[in-house]
Design an enzyme around this catalytic site. Sequence first.
Site, PDB file in Angstrom:
ATOM      1  CB  SER A   7      -0.921  -0.036   1.226  1.00  0.00           C
ATOM      2  OG  SER A   7      -1.773   1.079   1.201  1.00  0.00           O
ATOM      3  CG  HIS A  31      -3.939  -1.019  -1.697  1.00  0.00           C
ATOM      4  ND1 HIS A  31      -5.102  -1.726  -1.923  1.00  0.00           N
ATOM      5  CD2 HIS A  31      -4.273  -0.049  -0.814  1.00  0.00           C
ATOM      6  CE1 HIS A  31      -6.088  -1.202  -1.200  1.00  0.00           C
ATOM      7  NE2 HIS A  31      -5.603  -0.177  -0.515  1.00  0.00           N
ATOM      8  CG  ASP A  33      -5.051   3.421   0.508  1.00  0.00           C
ATOM      9  OD1 ASP A  33      -5.958   2.602   0.281  1.00  0.00           O
ATOM     10  OD2 ASP A  33      -4.075   3.180   1.240  1.00  0.00           O
ATOM     11  CG  MET A  35      -7.724   8.236   1.493  1.00  0.00           C
ATOM     12  SD  MET A  35      -6.936   8.250   3.114  1.00  0.00           S
ATOM     13  CE  MET A  35      -6.151   6.628   3.115  1.00  0.00           C
ATOM     14  CG  HIS A  64      -9.224   1.236  -0.860  1.00  0.00           C
ATOM     15  ND1 HIS A  64      -8.695   1.044   0.399  1.00  0.00           N
ATOM     16  CD2 HIS A  64     -10.576   1.326  -0.685  1.00  0.00           C
ATOM     17  CE1 HIS A  64      -9.663   1.029   1.283  1.00  0.00           C
ATOM     18  NE2 HIS A  64     -10.809   1.203   0.657  1.00  0.00           N
ATOM     19  CG  MET A  66     -11.166   4.641   1.402  1.00  0.00           C
ATOM     20  SD  MET A  66      -9.651   4.455   2.354  1.00  0.00           S
ATOM     21  CE  MET A  66      -8.473   4.359   1.030  1.00  0.00           C
ATOM     22  CG  MET A 135     -12.157  -1.145   4.627  1.00  0.00           C
ATOM     23  SD  MET A 135     -10.526  -1.046   3.867  1.00  0.00           S
ATOM     24  CE  MET A 135      -9.635  -0.004   5.009  1.00  0.00           C
ATOM     25  CG  ASP A 178      -6.551  -1.802   2.846  1.00  0.00           C
ATOM     26  OD1 ASP A 178      -5.386  -1.718   3.309  1.00  0.00           O
ATOM     27  OD2 ASP A 178      -7.102  -0.880   2.205  1.00  0.00           O
TER      28      ASP A 178
END
Length: 223
Positions: A7, A31, A33, A35, A64, A66, A135, A178
């Site tokens: 990640s 990975h 993220d 956000m 991913h 979010m 999660m 994750d």
Amino acid sequence: MINIYPSLISADLMNLEKEIKLLEPYCTGFHIDVMDNHFVPNLTWGKMFIDAIGKITKKPLWVHLMIDNPSIFIDTLVLSPESILTFHIESASDVKKLSRRIKEKNIIPSIAVSPKTPVEKIFPFLDLVDHILIMTVEPGFSGQCFLQSSKSKIEKLFSHVNISKLKVSDLRIKISVDGGVGRENIGELAKIGVSDFAVGSGIFDYKNRVEAIKKLYELAKKI
Ligand code: DX5
Ligand code: ZN
């Protein structure tokens, strides 16, 4: 088969390309993220950053999301085949539509469930996606402790899938986790059937990242 995705928010960001090249031969993919500071109290990267990463690695990306409104983002994103695109059940207004759009882009659709959301919420959508993310920390930050309560959630999901004879039996659906994954829990998680792992500090907290990821594969396969 066990898949580990480092990640990247936990990497040394000033040396990101170096980090990616170093881990590339050992990991399944990376990975990323995304956000938005609304869905979660943190802000990270957008499309331009994902495109830039896509140019320096041939490995698939696991993006991913979010964010509050995943549909806008999904429309603009271009990812290589075998890449995974995860959106959260908590911010998806139309799961069917989102999954269909992702499939049209030849990307693997994935649905995530946050710790406070009952896993049953995703049961009606299991035949629309090919990948599920449970999660195991509150989304937003890396370096948090693994939430033990997630284990029963994963088991509940597996027993539902087995009872209803959905895709997991023929391995067309993958269950991933994750957050807070490391040497102390990856073996146990693999044992209950988790195949895909996003790992931040469990790799980047170690000076020798290659040894760290190799160790995780070794522990996960020892079942
Ligand atoms: C948390 C992120 C995770 C995080 C994992 O919101 O989605 O991907 O980076 O980091 P660790 O493995 O350190 O918990
Ligand atoms: Zn993540």
